[in-house]
Design an enzyme around this catalytic site. Structure first.
Site: not given
Length: 372
Positions: A93-95, A97, A147, A190, A267, A305, A307, A310, A336
Site C-alpha cells: 500500500d502507499s502509506g 492510510y 491517496d 474515495q 486484506d 478445521c 490446520c 486444530c 489458525h
C-alpha cells in the site's frame, strides 16, 4: 502490463466472479484474502508456514518500511521479495492510510503530506512522487497510488476536496511510476459515504487507465449496512476486465458480502491482531480462548478445521499459553486464523464455480452466528 486479470466464471446465482490474476511472481486465484505483513513479515508466521496454508499473495506497508529499515536498504537487499524471502506476489500500500491516521502528527498540503515519525518524532514529507519512489524501490508486484483517506464521519465538502486531491495525486503517481513492466499501479476510489462523490471518484480514477482499482475509505467505523450500500453502487462503476480490491476489510461476513458484490481482493490485520489477543475464528463463530470456560476443554479449537493448530492442540492448552503470555499462543492462533480465512475464500471460489454462492453464504452465516 505487469499484471493481467482473467475472468474464469460468473456465478449464475449471484453475479460474483471467479478469476485469475497473472503477476510477475505467480498466478493468484481470485477472490482472494491477502495476509498483511506490515513490516516485511506477517506477524508470528514464517514464509514457509504461509505457503503451508496456501497464502498466494501478502501485503507490506510503504510507510513502515520507509521509516524502518528504509527503502534504500530494501533495494540494496535486492527488493522486498529477497529481503523477506518470499517468492510469491506482494502488494504494497502507499502509506496514505498510515500517514493520515497520524492525526495531529501530520499536515496535508497539495504537494504531499508533512508528518512526524511515530517512532522518534523526526520530520518527514511524502508526496505522490516520493511514495512511488519508495514503492519502486521495494519492488512489489502491485503498488498503490498515494491517496487521502477521509475519516468517518466527515462533512461533504471535506470529502469532496479529499477525493479530488486523491485524483490529482493518482495522476502524479502514474507519471512518476517508472517500473511499469514489473509493477502494476492501482488507483484508489474515495468519496466517503456520499453516493454522488463515490460516483465522481470512480469516474475520475478509472479514467486514468490503470491496471487495477481499489475502494478505499471503508471499514473506518461506519455501520456494516452502510459499507455494503457503498459497495452496491460503487463496484458496478469499476471496469469488469480489471481486478477490484476492497482495502482493509477481512471479517468473514465482510469477505463473503464483498465477493457477492463483485470484489476480487481483500486484506486486513484483523485475523493476526485478534489472534494475539487470544481470539480465533471457527466454523461455529468466534472463540475467545482466554475465557475460563475453556480451562478444561480438551477438544480442538475448531473440530471442522484441519490446520496444524486444530490437528494438534486443544482449547485448554491454547488457553494455558494465552494466560502465560507464551509466544506460541500467538503463533498457533495466527496460523489458525489465517488458515481459516484462506480456506473460507477457497470454499467461496468453489461455491462460485458451482453457482451456489448465496446458498453457501446463508449456510455459513447460520453456523457462524451471523444474521442472514
Amino acid at each position: 502490463m505487469a499484471i493481467r486479470y482473467e475472468l474464469i466464471k460468473v456465478c449464475k446465482q449471484t453475479g460474483a466472479r471467479l478469476g485469475k490474476l497473472h503477476t510477475p511472481h505467480g498466478v493468484i486465484d481470485t477472490p482472494i484474502f491477502m495476509p498483511v505483513g506490515t513490516q516485511a513479515t506477517v506477524k508470528a508466521m514464517t514464509p514457509e508456514e504461509l505457503k503451508e496454508i496456501e497464502a498466494q499473495i501478502i501485503l507490506s506497508n510503504t510507510y513502515h518500511l520507509y521509516i524502518r529499515p528504509g527503502h534504500d536498504i530494501v533495494k540494496k537487499a535486492g527488493g522486498l521479495h529477497k529481503f523477506m524471502n518470499w517468492d510469491r506476489p506482494i502488494l504494497t500500500d502507499s502509506g496514505g492510510y498510515q500517514v493520515f491516521s497520524l492525526g495531529p502528527l501530520r499536515k496535508i498540503k497539495e504537494e504531499g503530506v508533512e508528518f512526524r515519525s511515530h517512532l522518534d518524532g523526526s520530520k518527514h514529507f511524502i508526496s505522490p512522487e516520493k511514495a512511488i519512489e519508495i514503492e519502486n524501490a521495494l519492488g512489489a508486484d502491485i503498488i498503490m497510488a498515494f491517496d487521502e483517506c477521509a475519516p468517518y464521519p466527515a462533512d461533504r465538502e471535506y470529502v469532496k476536496n479529499s477525493l479530488e486531491r486523491t485524483t490529482r495525486w493518482a495522476k502524479r503517481c502514474k507519471e512518476a511510476h517508472k517500473n511499469t513492466d514489473n509493477q502494476a499501479l492501482f488507483g484508489i476510489i474515495q468519496g466517503g459515504m456520499y453516493k454522488d462523490l463515490r460516483e465522481q471518484s470512480a469516474r475520475e480514477i478509472t479514467a486514468i487507465d490503470l491496471p487495477g482499482y481499489a475502494i478505499g475509505g471503508l471499514s473506518v467505523g461506519e455501520p456494516k449496512p452502510l459499507m455494503y450500500e457503498v459497495l452496491d453502487y460503487t463496484v458496478p462503476l469499476m471496469p469488469s476486465d480489471k481486478p477490484r480490491y476492497l482495502m482493509g476489510v477481512g471479517s468473514p461476513d465482510d469477505l463473503i458480502e464483498g465477493v457477492l458484490r463483485g470484489i476480487d481482493m481483500f486484506d486486513c490485520v484483523l485475523p493476526t491482531r485478534i489472534a494475539r489477543n487470544g481470539t480465533a475464528f471457527t466454523s461455529g463463530g468466534k472463540v475467545v480462548v482466554r475465557n475460563a470456560i475453556y480451562q478444561e476443554d480438551f477438544t480442538p479449537l475448531d473440530p471442522e478445521c484441519d490446520c496444524y493448530t486444530c490437528r494438534n492442540y486443544t482449547k485448554a492448552y491454547l488457553r494455558h499459553l494465552v494466560k502465560c503470555n507464551e509466544i506460541l499462543a500467538s503463533r498457533l492462533l495466527t496460523y489458525h486464523n489465517l488458515y481459516f480465512l484462506i480456506n473460507l475464500m477457497k470454499n467461496v471460489r468453489q461455491a462460485i464455480m458451482d453457482d451456489r454462492l448465496m446458498d453457501f453464504r446463508n449456510e455459513f452465516f447460520e453456523k457462524f452466528g451471523y444474521e442472514k
